[in-house]
Design an enzyme around this catalytic site. Structure first.
Site, PDB file in Angstrom:
ATOM      1  N   HIS A  19       0.842  -1.205   0.000  1.00  0.00           N
ATOM      2  CA  HIS A  19       0.000   0.000   0.000  1.00  0.00           C
ATOM      3  C   HIS A  19       0.874   1.251   0.000  1.00  0.00           C
ATOM      4  CE1 HIS A  19      -3.209  -2.543   2.205  1.00  0.00           C
ATOM      5  NE2 HIS A  19      -3.654  -2.336   0.978  1.00  0.00           N
ATOM      6  N   LYS A  43     -15.298  -7.663   4.665  1.00  0.00           N
ATOM      7  CA  LYS A  43     -13.933  -8.179   4.723  1.00  0.00           C
ATOM      8  C   LYS A  43     -13.528  -8.607   6.141  1.00  0.00           C
ATOM      9  CE  LYS A  43     -11.791  -6.166   0.682  1.00  0.00           C
ATOM     10  NZ  LYS A  43     -10.588  -5.497   0.166  1.00  0.00           N
ATOM     11  N   ARG A  94      -1.587  -6.331  -8.011  1.00  0.00           N
ATOM     12  CA  ARG A  94      -0.528  -7.256  -7.619  1.00  0.00           C
ATOM     13  C   ARG A  94      -0.326  -8.317  -8.684  1.00  0.00           C
ATOM     14  NH1 ARG A  94      -3.526  -7.366  -2.261  1.00  0.00           N
ATOM     15  NH2 ARG A  94      -4.780  -8.741  -3.513  1.00  0.00           N
ATOM     16  N   SER A 132      -3.194  -7.744   2.595  1.00  0.00           N
ATOM     17  CA  SER A 132      -3.577  -7.567   4.005  1.00  0.00           C
ATOM     18  C   SER A 132      -4.176  -8.843   4.582  1.00  0.00           C
ATOM     19  CB  SER A 132      -4.578  -6.425   4.146  1.00  0.00           C
ATOM     20  OG  SER A 132      -3.985  -5.198   3.827  1.00  0.00           O
TER      21      SER A 132
END
Length: 170
Positions: A19, A43, A94, A132
């Site tokens: 990030h 999430k 990514r 994450s």
């Protein structure tokens, strides 16, 4: 032409070195970059929205990036972007798997407001595997997350895992 404002949205639960790489690079492309910390309860966040905003703010202060601010939001991204006067959405990629989802989201966002462009930044090759979700999973199983987050974020995650309890160790 006025100030070019960009939004980099995410849950940042927790903020990773990936990030921070995207923030550093995205900040060079706009006059002002707003880190939009979203609630996104689907999430199952480890940290509250306030904790995540504080964490992002703290980490940005250590990076010395002047043109970045942090704002929490719980709304449709395009509505948030309009309210902030943004003309750009910054997204990090990514891997190919990210692209398909992000491409679909960018298309939907363009349908909602075609005056706001989405730009994609590829994560630095060394940071591409970092997510994450995986950072939290590694920490919950007692693994070392030092290569994926800053030392202060590592301490935050370890402290939260100590509160929550580990899932197991091998």
């Amino acid at each position: 032409m006025g100030e070019r404002i960009g939004i980099y949205p995410g849950t940042f639960d927790p903020i990773t070195l990936g990030h921070l790489d995207i923030i550093r690079r995205g900040a060079k492309l706009v006059d002002k970059l707003i880190i939009g910390v979203t609630t996104n309860p689907s999430k199952n966040p480890m940290f509250t929205p306030t904790e995540r905003m504080d964490m992002v703010t703290r980490e940005l202060a250590t990076q010395g990036i002047e043109n970045v601010s942090v704002i929490g939001f719980n709304a449709l991204l395009m509505k948030f972007a309009e309210k902030q006067g943004a003309s750009v959405i910054v997204r990090g990629l990514r891997a190919v798997a990210d692209f398909e989802y992000e491409y679909q989201m960018a298309g939907m966002n363009q349908q909602l407001n075609d005056r706001i462009e989405t730009i994609f930044l590829m994560a630095d090759v060394s940071l591409q595997p970092i997510a994450s979700k995986l950072v939290k999973e590694i920490a919950l199983f007692g693994g070392d997350i030092s290569d994926f987050v800053t030392p202060s974020v590592r301490d935050d995650v370890v402290a939260r895992v100590d509160q929550l309890g580990r899932l197991g160790e091998y």
